[in-house]
Design a protein around this motif. Structure first.
Motif, mmCIF file in Angstrom:
data_model
loop_
_atom_site.group_PDB
_atom_site.id
_atom_site.type_symbol
_atom_site.label_atom_id
_atom_site.label_comp_id
_atom_site.label_asym_id
_atom_site.label_seq_id
_atom_site.Cartn_x
_atom_site.Cartn_y
_atom_site.Cartn_z
ATOM 1 N N ALA A 199 0.807 -1.447 0.061
ATOM 2 C CA ALA A 199 0.089 -0.164 -0.005
ATOM 3 C C ALA A 199 1.028 1.319 -0.008
ATOM 4 O O ALA A 199 1.705 1.282 0.729
ATOM 5 C CB ALA A 199 -0.773 -0.063 1.198
ATOM 6 N N GLY A 200 0.463 2.421 -0.752
ATOM 7 C CA GLY A 200 1.110 3.532 -0.765
ATOM 8 C C GLY A 200 0.946 4.278 0.403
ATOM 9 O O GLY A 200 -0.081 4.293 1.139
ATOM 10 N N GLY A 201 1.651 5.295 0.787
ATOM 11 C CA GLY A 201 1.635 6.339 1.636
ATOM 12 C C GLY A 201 0.769 7.593 1.518
ATOM 13 O O GLY A 201 0.633 7.838 0.407
ATOM 14 N N LYS A 202 0.337 8.124 2.577
ATOM 15 C CA LYS A 202 -0.241 9.362 2.469
ATOM 16 C C LYS A 202 0.548 10.423 1.999
ATOM 17 O O LYS A 202 1.457 10.864 2.600
ATOM 18 C CB LYS A 202 -0.732 9.698 3.790
ATOM 19 N N PRO A 203 0.060 11.217 0.980
ATOM 20 C CA PRO A 203 0.922 12.181 0.735
ATOM 21 C C PRO A 203 0.810 13.456 1.609
ATOM 22 O O PRO A 203 -0.106 13.579 2.339
ATOM 23 C CB PRO A 203 0.186 12.691 -0.664
ATOM 24 N N SER A 204 2.029 14.060 1.670
ATOM 25 C CA SER A 204 2.045 15.220 2.683
ATOM 26 C C SER A 204 1.117 16.215 2.604
ATOM 27 O O SER A 204 0.890 16.749 1.285
ATOM 28 C CB SER A 204 3.525 15.711 2.291
ATOM 29 N N GLY A 205 0.364 16.829 3.494
ATOM 30 C CA GLY A 205 -0.663 17.645 3.714
ATOM 31 C C GLY A 205 -1.908 17.136 3.073
ATOM 32 O O GLY A 205 -2.920 18.049 3.077
ATOM 33 N N ALA A 206 -2.130 15.965 2.687
ATOM 34 C CA ALA A 206 -3.195 15.633 2.306
ATOM 35 C C ALA A 206 -4.251 15.571 3.392
ATOM 36 O O ALA A 206 -3.937 15.234 4.440
ATOM 37 C CB ALA A 206 -3.328 14.163 1.550
ATOM 38 N N VAL A 207 -5.676 15.437 2.839
ATOM 39 C CA VAL A 207 -6.743 15.528 3.952
ATOM 40 C C VAL A 207 -7.231 13.998 3.711
ATOM 41 O O VAL A 207 -7.835 13.696 2.935
ATOM 42 C CB VAL A 207 -7.816 16.423 3.881
ATOM 43 N N SER A 208 -7.110 13.292 4.759
ATOM 44 C CA SER A 208 -7.680 11.871 4.907
ATOM 45 C C SER A 208 -9.152 12.010 5.333
ATOM 46 O O SER A 208 -9.726 12.531 5.854
ATOM 47 C CB SER A 208 -6.762 10.996 5.813
ATOM 48 N N VAL A 209 -9.712 11.042 4.322
ATOM 49 C CA VAL A 209 -11.049 10.865 4.534
ATOM 50 C C VAL A 209 -11.541 10.540 5.936
ATOM 51 O O VAL A 209 -12.658 10.681 6.652
ATOM 52 C CB VAL A 209 -11.845 10.022 3.646
ATOM 53 N N LYS A 212 -12.339 12.982 8.489
ATOM 54 C CA LYS A 212 -13.649 13.521 8.435
ATOM 55 C C LYS A 212 -14.602 12.418 8.993
ATOM 56 O O LYS A 212 -15.852 12.805 8.764
ATOM 57 C CB LYS A 212 -13.728 14.011 7.137
ATOM 58 N N GLY A 213 -14.060 11.380 9.462
ATOM 59 C CA GLY A 213 -15.209 10.401 10.028
ATOM 60 C C GLY A 213 -15.635 9.089 9.086
ATOM 61 O O GLY A 213 -16.448 8.497 9.484
ATOM 62 N N ALA A 214 -14.789 9.133 8.118
ATOM 63 C CA ALA A 214 -15.089 7.943 7.042
ATOM 64 C C ALA A 214 -14.636 6.710 7.759
ATOM 65 O O ALA A 214 -13.716 6.516 8.391
ATOM 66 C CB ALA A 214 -14.065 8.092 5.848
ATOM 67 N N ASP A 215 -15.641 5.549 7.484
ATOM 68 C CA ASP A 215 -15.331 4.234 8.216
ATOM 69 C C ASP A 215 -14.767 3.118 7.182
ATOM 70 O O ASP A 215 -15.169 2.910 6.431
ATOM 71 C CB ASP A 215 -16.702 3.658 8.491
ATOM 72 N N PRO A 216 -13.518 2.901 7.554
ATOM 73 C CA PRO A 216 -12.683 2.163 6.748
ATOM 74 C C PRO A 216 -13.082 0.596 6.877
ATOM 75 O O PRO A 216 -12.465 -0.286 5.927
ATOM 76 C CB PRO A 216 -11.364 2.129 7.040
ATOM 77 N N ALA A 225 -18.171 12.274 5.119
ATOM 78 C CA ALA A 225 -16.902 12.361 5.280
ATOM 79 C C ALA A 225 -16.215 12.775 4.002
ATOM 80 O O ALA A 225 -15.219 13.420 4.007
ATOM 81 C CB ALA A 225 -16.299 11.016 5.890
ATOM 82 N N PHE A 226 -16.495 11.785 2.945
ATOM 83 C CA PHE A 226 -15.962 12.253 1.420
ATOM 84 C C PHE A 226 -16.207 13.608 1.335
ATOM 85 O O PHE A 226 -15.196 14.088 0.534
ATOM 86 C CB PHE A 226 -16.293 11.075 0.508
ATOM 87 N N ARG A 227 -17.326 14.073 1.332
ATOM 88 C CA ARG A 227 -17.767 15.412 0.701
ATOM 89 C C ARG A 227 -17.030 16.480 1.469
ATOM 90 O O ARG A 227 -16.526 17.593 0.956
ATOM 91 C CB ARG A 227 -19.267 15.437 0.779
ATOM 92 N N GLU A 228 -16.973 16.241 2.879
ATOM 93 C CA GLU A 228 -16.073 17.135 3.560
ATOM 94 C C GLU A 228 -14.795 17.360 3.309
ATOM 95 O O GLU A 228 -14.228 18.133 3.518
ATOM 96 C CB GLU A 228 -16.495 16.947 5.045
ATOM 97 N N ALA A 229 -14.029 16.106 3.187
ATOM 98 C CA ALA A 229 -12.671 16.018 2.728
ATOM 99 C C ALA A 229 -12.498 16.839 1.510
ATOM 100 O O ALA A 229 -11.244 17.391 1.321
ATOM 101 C CB ALA A 229 -12.210 14.492 2.721
ATOM 102 N N VAL A 230 -13.472 16.415 0.650
ATOM 103 C CA VAL A 230 -13.048 17.081 -0.794
ATOM 104 C C VAL A 230 -13.292 18.678 -0.678
ATOM 105 O O VAL A 230 -12.646 19.516 -1.492
ATOM 106 C CB VAL A 230 -14.322 16.450 -1.878
ATOM 107 N N ALA A 231 -14.269 19.258 -0.025
ATOM 108 C CA ALA A 231 -14.411 20.694 0.384
ATOM 109 C C ALA A 231 -13.074 21.103 1.054
ATOM 110 O O ALA A 231 -12.752 22.277 0.623
ATOM 111 C CB ALA A 231 -15.768 20.741 0.971
ATOM 112 N N ALA A 232 -12.789 20.344 2.060
ATOM 113 C CA ALA A 232 -11.453 21.071 2.621
ATOM 114 C C ALA A 232 -9.980 20.788 1.958
ATOM 115 O O ALA A 232 -9.600 21.608 2.339
ATOM 116 C CB ALA A 232 -11.197 20.228 4.130
ATOM 117 N N ALA A 233 -10.086 20.050 1.158
ATOM 118 C CA ALA A 233 -8.880 19.758 0.466
ATOM 119 C C ALA A 233 -8.522 20.689 -1.037
ATOM 120 O O ALA A 233 -7.745 20.414 -1.756
ATOM 121 C CB ALA A 233 -8.554 18.299 -0.074
ATOM 122 N N LYS A 234 -9.777 21.351 -1.158
ATOM 123 C CA LYS A 234 -9.553 22.332 -2.459
ATOM 124 C C LYS A 234 -8.197 22.823 -2.720
ATOM 125 O O LYS A 234 -7.567 23.453 -2.020
ATOM 126 C CB LYS A 234 -10.636 23.358 -2.506
#
Length: 740
Positions: A199-209, A212-216, A225-234
């Motif tokens: 598995a790849g790693g999280k990019p620096s500065g990225a907003v994780s879903v 925002k409360g996403a359930d893995p 949670a996805f919607r909030e992450a998209v809005a926050a990461a614009k």
């Protein structure tokens, strides 16, 4: 969404087409046989030197593995599991039976294309070198057996599905992987073995879903949670970590953001509708390295059950995606200029894989793998506005089970290059270049359409609406004539069950196919003919080399009758396909040459006819259409006039019968004419000297001319008319030519 690439306009029981129009060779006879390429003939999914995607897996056909099951196929019959399988073959396992693969290289994962009986589910137990794994492959008919009764000619289709599994261990080249049917019969088609990276790693500065409360775990609804992450990461990146995430609604307002996962085997979104937005974003969007797996079990064209429905905006990119169990992978509308779609997998769509639905400029779709789509795998459709300067490059398309592998419906300056297409099924060709509009406003083909370096293996199908085939590569003036320049180069066609190249007007209106050139092509083991010409027009073919042609080289039968002639120009360097099918009342069958001709047949019936002039709708073809009630009339007040019929090859014509329409409204008249003949359409000799011939409705409005036995054989038969007492023009309802 449009209806599929469906009925090509002809009724299910197409009436017999008239006798074949001749092959016009303007640069001499076809010559010199050359070796034929065998590229991709074995059905391998690995990229060949010239065509197809570079993929991270190696495919092994079940029929080439060891098994105690039953091998099925080959079969090209619509609606059978074998006909939808890769290579048209598969292995059927009863419960308890197995198929065992020898690994060609290192692998820690497998994806299996399979089929189970309708309404059943079960599993495939997995063994590595004899040791049973603690995990198995679930198999189900849930996503199969799709019915589309609104599509004329379709049957229950989409009989296969794909299931993937991480093995939980590394296996090496030469190791044995056994799949054993449990609980139900399983037909195994092909297995893709892959070494999946960590598995790849999280990019620096990225907003994780998950922030925002996403359930893995995939249990809770992660839509918000996805919607909030998209809005926050614009302006930045949304991160989807390893896990499964359930979305119950689509995302919109995805603008100026990159959504990235840890890899398509690690980050999985369970959603049938991922992005649905009609307005083009102001900033580019990136979608990378995760899977979107839906729950689409039927095709409902009004539902946006797609990974992307609408626009991603200009300069966007999609890569590393695994897309499965959706209606359409990407249904692209609005502004998607300069979009790049590359290195993705599209599996088990109930309709298209990807469709550029107008307004797309500079799009590049390249290096993708598509299997088991329920409509065109890759399509450009110029609805509302035109697609332009866009390209499908280096993709592999396998087993589209209803329509075409790659389809271009209109558009300007389009490129289809270095693609590999395998195993098309009903209602489709490997590649279609078409003016079929489906809806208005439609923008027909324009500019230059370049189709180059493509390999087509077992493509083309028997169209149930026509009751005869569609070629491996089809140029179709469906709703309007082909006026664009179409350049087809460096094409390999292997094991086409029917024909190689088809030129047609599928709307049954006889629209012309013009400005088409075919250069440098290898055709190997074609079932019936190399060229299937069914509409008026002109095509130039050069350096087309064919071996193992099933019936004859050319089927030249413009339809409807009297719509005009098709001229096939020999540009030189052709070989292996100079014979011509002689009777369009029948369709050539695989492996069958021309039947013995009926010596009593009318040699002129439905052959290409030309004239020095014609009036209104009374065109030359009306004189050879088999219907004396229709007629050719020359330019008025302009004697002499001539009508010429190309018989297709030199024939010993001994009798010419001329008819005018039978109704009594046609008063008796006398036409003065001579009968002339030529072998090459250039120099003519007189077969019967000029004399008057009486046409009288009371005796059938018919004149018979006997040709001397000493007259030479002729291919081009000309009637040279100098006078008509009943009308200031030459007139013939039917011109018939006989051997005796």
């Amino acid at each position: 969404m449009r209806t599929s690439c469906t009925p090509l306009g002809r009724s299910p029981a197409r009436r017999a087409v008239p006798i074949a129009a001749a092959l016009a060779l303007t640069a001499g006879l076809l010559t010199a046989l050359a070796p034929a390429a065998q590229a991709a003939a074995d059905g391998s999914r690995a990229r060949s030197a010239a065509a197809g995607a570079t993929v991270p897996f190696t495919s092994v056909e079940a029929e080439s593995a060891t098994s105690d099951g039953t091998r099925i196929g080959p079969d090209h019959t619509q609606g059978t599991v074998a006909s939808e399988s890769s290579g048209r073959q598969a292995v059927r396992l009863a419960a308890g039976q197995h198929v065992e693969f020898t690994l060609p290289g290192a692998a820690n994962a497998v994806n299996v294309a399979y089929s189970v009986p309708d309404g059943q589910s079960g599993s495939l137990a997995v063994y590595v070198n004899g040791a049973k794994l603690d995990r198995s492959l679930a198999v189900t008919s849930k996503y199969s057996y799709v019915d589309t009764p609104w599509i004329q000619g379709s049957k229950t289709h989409h009989l296969l599905d794909n299931a993937r599994l991480l093995l939980g261990r590394n296996a090496g080249a030469g190791d044995k992987v056994r799949l054993e049917a449990t609980g139900t019969q399983v037909t195994v088609d092909v297995a893709d073995f892959e070494q999946v990276a960590a598995a790849g790693g999280k990019p620096s500065g990225a907003v994780s879903v998950t922030d925002k409360g996403a359930d893995p775990s995939g249990q809770g609804d992660s839509t918000q949670a996805f919607r909030e992450a998209v809005a926050a990461a614009k302006g930045g990146t949304v991160w989807i970590p390893p896990g499964e995430f359930k979305l119950t609604q689509s995302l919109s307002n995805v603008d100026d953001v990159r959504i990235r996962g840890a890899g398509a085997w690690h980050s999985v979104v369970r959603s049938s509708r991922f992005i649905d937005q009609s307005s083009a974003p102001t900033g580019k969007v990136g979608l990378h390295d995760f899977a979107v797996i839906g729950e689409v079990t039927e095709r409902v064209d009004s539902n946006p059950d797609n990974f992307v429905n609408g626009s991603l905006g200009p300069d966007s990119a999609v890569s590393g995606m695994w897309l499965q169990h959706l209606k359409v992978g990407m249904w692209l509308m609005g502004n998607n200029d300069n979009l790049v779609v590359e290195k993705n997998r599209f599996l088990d769509m109930t309709a298209d894989g990807l469709n550029l639905n107008g307004t797309a400029r500079g799009v590049r779709v390249r290096d993708n793998f598509l299997r088991n789509t329920g409509d065109d795998a890759l399509a450009m459709w110029s609805l509302n506005t035109t697609n332009s300067d866009s390209a499908f490059i280096g993709n592999t398309v396998s087993q589209p089970n209803l329509a075409n592998g790659i389809a271009i419906y209109g558009g300007r300056n389009i490129t289809v290059k270095d693609n590999l297409v395998l195993d098309t099924n009903a209602l489709g060709s490997g590649i279609a270049v078409s003016n079929q509009k489906f809806l208005d406003p439609f923008f027909p083909l324009a500019g230059t359409i370049k189709v180059s370096g493509n390999s087509l293996v077992r493509t083309g199908a028997m169209n149930p609406n026509w009751n005869h085939p569609m070629g491996a590569l089809r140029v179709d003036a469906y709703d309007s004539a082909i006026e664009a320049t179409v350049e087809i180069t460096d094409t390999t066609i292997t094991d086409s069950p029917w024909s190689a190249y088809e030129f047609v007007s599928g709307g049954v209106t006889g629209k012309a196919v013009r400005n088409v050139t075919v250069d440098r092509s290898t055709v190997t083991r074609v079932g019936t003919v190399v060229v299937q010409a069914e509409t008026p027009g002109a095509v130039r073919m050069s350096n087309v080399k064919a071996t193992s042609v099933g019936a004859v080289g050319v089927y030249n039968c413009p339809y409807p009758s009297g719509s005009g002639s098709f001229t096939l120009t020999d540009g030189g360097g052709n070989s292996g396909w100079d014979s011509v099918w002689e009777d369009c009342s029948t369709w050539p069958q695989p492996g069958g040459g021309n039947p013995d001709p009926d010596p009593r047949r009318n040699l002129a019936k439905s052959r290409p006819a030309t004239a020095t002039g014609s009036t209104d709708v009374y065109t030359p073809g009306k004189a050879v259409d088999g219907d004396a009630a229709t007629y050719w009339e020359s330019t008025n007040h302009a004697f002499p006039q001539a009508l010429t019929v190309d018989l297709g090859k030199a024939e010993p014509v001994r009798r010419v019968v001329l008819k005018l329409p039978p109704p009594a409204a046609w008063a008796a008249r006398t036409q003065t004419l001579s009968v002339q003949g030529s072998t090459d359409g250039s120099g003519y000799s007189t077969l019967v000297a000029s004399k008057p011939y009486r046409f009288d409705p009371a005796t059938g409005n018919t004149a018979t001319i006997d040709v001397p036995a000493s007259a030479p054989d002729v291919r081009h038969l000309r009637l040279h008319v100098t006078a008509n007492t009943g009308w200031p023009a030459a007139q013939f309802g039917e011109v018939e030519a006989y051997l005796s």
